[in-house]
Design a protein around this motif. Sequence first.
Motif, short mmCIF file in Angstrom:
data_model
loop_
_atom_site.label_atom_id
_atom_site.label_comp_id
_atom_site.label_asym_id
_atom_site.label_seq_id
_atom_site.Cartn_x
_atom_site.Cartn_y
_atom_site.Cartn_z
N TRP A 1 32.95 46.89 43.95
CA TRP A 1 32.98 47.82 45.08
C TRP A 1 32.19 47.29 46.28
O TRP A 1 32.57 47.52 47.43
N SER A 2 31.12 46.58 46.01
CA SER A 2 30.28 46.07 47.11
C SER A 2 30.80 44.77 47.69
O SER A 2 30.37 44.34 48.76
N SER B 1 38.14 38.80 49.30
CA SER B 1 37.05 39.41 50.06
C SER B 1 37.36 40.88 50.32
O SER B 1 38.53 41.29 50.29
N LYS B 2 36.32 41.66 50.56
CA LYS B 2 36.47 43.11 50.76
C LYS B 2 35.73 43.51 52.02
O LYS B 2 34.54 43.22 52.17
N TYR C 1 35.27 51.69 45.67
CA TYR C 1 36.29 51.24 44.73
C TYR C 1 36.20 49.74 44.48
O TYR C 1 36.03 48.95 45.42
N ALA C 2 36.33 49.36 43.23
CA ALA C 2 36.62 47.96 42.92
C ALA C 2 38.10 47.74 43.18
O ALA C 2 38.91 48.65 42.99
N MET C 3 38.43 46.54 43.62
CA MET C 3 39.82 46.25 43.98
C MET C 3 40.29 45.00 43.24
O MET C 3 39.48 44.14 42.87
N ALA C 4 41.58 44.90 43.08
CA ALA C 4 42.12 43.74 42.38
C ALA C 4 43.54 43.46 42.84
O ALA C 4 44.20 44.31 43.45
N TRP C 5 43.97 42.26 42.54
CA TRP C 5 45.36 41.86 42.72
C TRP C 5 45.91 41.46 41.35
O TRP C 5 45.25 40.75 40.59
#
Length: 125
Positions: free
Chosen positions: A52-53, A70-71, A31-35
């Motif tokens: 996603w990476s 960061s992920k 998943y791509a993530m965001a705020w």
Amino acid sequence: VQLQASGGGLAQAGGSLILSCSSSTRTFSSYAMAWFRQAPGKEREFVAAISWSGGTTYYADPVKGRSSLSKDNDKTTVHLQMNNLKPEDTAVYYCAANPYGLRIGLPEASEFDYWGQGTLVTVSS
């Protein structure tokens, strides 16, 4: 997909906060993530996103240069560190997940299928 946002609170202008968003989904790494954030009386606006990476990040101009996203796919968590906080950063911050990947350009809320409950950040001057 459940997202749990945390880390909000009261901070002074010039200070720092780390917002975290965790998920229990086993497909988190894809998943791509965001705020996004929504200040009182204003529309929800994009803050930051990560692919996603974790290799690509985007930041909105108001937070660019003083924020870092960061992920951690192993811990299924994303962290948004915000430095040099300003009173205008006061808002409810929402994390969101996009299972399809980020498009070119700044992400829009409509691209994200899953949303956390929000965490309130209040910055005092």
